[in-house]
Write an enzyme that holds these catalytic residues in place. Structure first.
Site, short mmCIF file in Angstrom:
data_model
loop_
_atom_site.label_atom_id
_atom_site.label_comp_id
_atom_site.label_asym_id
_atom_site.label_seq_id
_atom_site.Cartn_x
_atom_site.Cartn_y
_atom_site.Cartn_z
CD GLU A 1 31.98 42.15 39.76
OE1 GLU A 1 32.41 42.23 40.93
OE2 GLU A 1 32.06 41.13 39.07
CD GLU B 1 37.05 40.51 40.46
OE1 GLU B 1 37.22 39.63 41.32
OE2 GLU B 1 36.51 41.59 40.72
C1 BGC Z 1 33.57 39.41 42.08
C2 BGC Z 1 32.16 39.12 42.55
C3 BGC Z 1 32.07 39.33 44.05
C4 BGC Z 1 32.39 40.78 44.35
C5 BGC Z 1 32.30 41.18 45.81
C6 BGC Z 1 34.22 40.57 42.75
O1 BGC Z 1 35.50 40.20 43.13
O2 BGC Z 1 33.65 39.46 40.70
O3 BGC Z 1 31.82 37.83 42.16
O4 BGC Z 1 30.84 38.97 44.56
O5 BGC Z 1 33.69 41.07 43.91
O6 BGC Z 1 33.24 40.51 46.57
#
Ligand code: BGC
Length: 451
Positions: free
Chosen positions: A360, A171
């Site tokens: 993610e 990111e």
């Molecule tokens: C990040 C994580 C974060 C997640 C939830 C992403 O932006 O890579 O490190 O915990 O979102 O906010």
């Protein structure tokens, strides 16, 4: 473990199911065994930056508990585990002398994963820059990018025979803009010109690292992870449509275009220019950034619905509409799985036919441990289930989605929100460090086993 009834998913036979974490959010041991200070150590130790003054000093103490944590991953049947390496654990000063204990930690971690039959997927930069480099300008300083390549090269050489999937940056939008324009993340600056400069330097360091990876002939794949939002105009008016396009350029295309097309989005570039905030692009930079990558990692959480704001002459004269109807998570983010489908199709149509990994996806919930040590997180199960369905639809439409990493393996340090936001499949009691499978973990295990 309880058996959960799970939906049927029609996904490619070699589809990868995993879970993800990052070093600062779980490791703890912030000053142990020779580790250097990171910008997040510094940021958290300064009052007022993180909710309730919390820090990642101990986090999930994964540094000491990693073997037990891998046993839990094995119990979940994970195909792969995405984690990040703490750069200052390897190079306490950012470059130069290597901290052998830090290196040994990751070697052992990788060995243990391989032994458990879990494929490691490694992120090189998930935001914990060595503080020593911040003192020399951090990502504003191009040299930081060169030190990053030096660090990456060492990791490729040390772990390359066992790691098959490398992610340079996690990111870069968050690193540059949330950290240097909105000031919510380390190092906490609020200067647009600096943020734009940093975005460019991050992209450059990515390109140089991919180039190095190819030169060294490392086996395996390399890519990067972008946080992509599905963006829609709040209405069909020309103003809202234009505002949505601007928002899309700001949060998505500022990174997608250089990576896949070797250029910045023109209209936003002009806007920045009018505000004296242009990236310094040296000759050859865009070609370096535009290296061929093997996959794109996508972090997807929510959509943004954009409405133009007339009053403001601000650079970003729009706001995000508060949506009603769909559920919202504890982060206040709308649950909108169709947005993931839209993003995936758009990436395939406009940018690349390479494999896409959802690196993610997940939600924060107000999880409670009941008297039987059970966490009924049906809302999280619904979240995962609906997003996996969106992926299934995208695959059916011809998008090459190759894998999915739930965020997160376990509850952890949620940056500026400290420990107040729980994203895990595994519940962590931070007072005792005990771990408990949430219902979503049991459900996910069933999905992995049956799909
Ligand atoms: C990040 C994580 C974060 C997640 C939830 C992403 O932006 O890579 O490190 O915990 O979102 O906010």
């Amino acid at each position: 473990m309880n058996k959960f009834k799970v939906p049927e998913y029609n996904l490619p036979a070699d589809f990868i199911f995993g879970a993800a974490t990052s070093s600062y959010q779980i490791e703890g041991a912030w000053d142990k065994d020779g580790k250097g200070e990171s910008i997040w150590d510094r940021f958290c130790h300064q009052k007022g930056n993180v909710l309730n003054g919390e820090t990642g000093d101990e986090a999930c103490n994964h540094y000491n508990r990693f073997k037990d944590d891998i046993a839990l991953m094995k119990e979940l049947n994970l195909d792969s585990y995405r984690f990040s390496i703490s750069w200052p654990r390897i190079f306490p000063e950012g470059h130069g002398e290597v901290n052998q204990a830090g290196l040994d930690f990751y070697k052992e971690l990788v060995d243990e994963l391989v032994k458990a039959g879990i494929e490691p997927a490694v992120t090189l930069y998930h935001w914990d820059l060595p503080q020593a480099l911040q003192e020399k300008g951090g990502w504003e300083n191009k040299e930081t990018g060169d030190y990053f390549v030096e660090y990456a090269e060492l990791m490729f050489k040390e772990l390359g025979d066992k790691v098959n999937r490398w992610i340079t940056h996690n990111e870069p939008w968050v690193v540059s803009f949330l950290g240097n324009y909105f000031g919510e993340h380390a190092p906490g600056k609020t200067d647009l010109a600096i943020a734009i400069k940093i975005a460019h330097n991050l992209l450059l360091s990515h390109g140089k690292t991919v180039k190095k990876f190819r030169e060294l002939n490392i086996a395996g794949e390399i890519g990067l992870t972008l946080d992509l939002h599905a963006i829609y105009p709040a209405s069909k008016t020309a103003q809202d449509i234009e505002a949505a396009q601007l928002a899309d350029s700001f949060s998505n295309r500022w990174f997608l275009e250089p990576i896949f097309k070797g250029r910045y989005p023109k209209r936003l570039l002009n806007k920045y220019q009018n505000n004296f905030a242009l990236p310094e692009i040296a000759s050859g930079d865009m070609e370096l950034i535009n290296q061929e990558i093997d996959f794109l990692g996508i972090n997807y959480y929510t959509r943004h619905v954009i409405r133009a704001e007339e009053i403001s002459d601000d650079l970003f004269n729009y706001r995000q509409e508060k949506m009603i109807g769909n559920p919202h998570t504890e982060m206040g983010w709308e649950v909108y799985p169709d947005g993931l489908y839209d993003v995936l199709v758009q990436i395939k149509e406009e940018y690349t036919a390479k494999p896409l990994y959802i690196t993610e996806n997940g939600r924060a919930s107000d999880d409670k441990l009941d008297e039987y040590n059970r966490i009924n997180d049906k809302d999280r199960i619904d979240y995962y289930a609906s997003h996996l369905k969106a992926i299934e639809r995208a695959v059916k439409s011809g998008v090459p989605v190759a894998g999915y990493y739930a965020w997160s393996l376990m509850d952890n340090f949620e940056w500026a929100w400290g420990y107040s936001r729980r994203f895990g499949l595994i519940y962590v009691d931070f007072a005792t460090q005990e771990r408990f499978f949430k219902d979503s973990a049991r459900w996910y295990k069933e999905v992995i086993t049956q799909t």
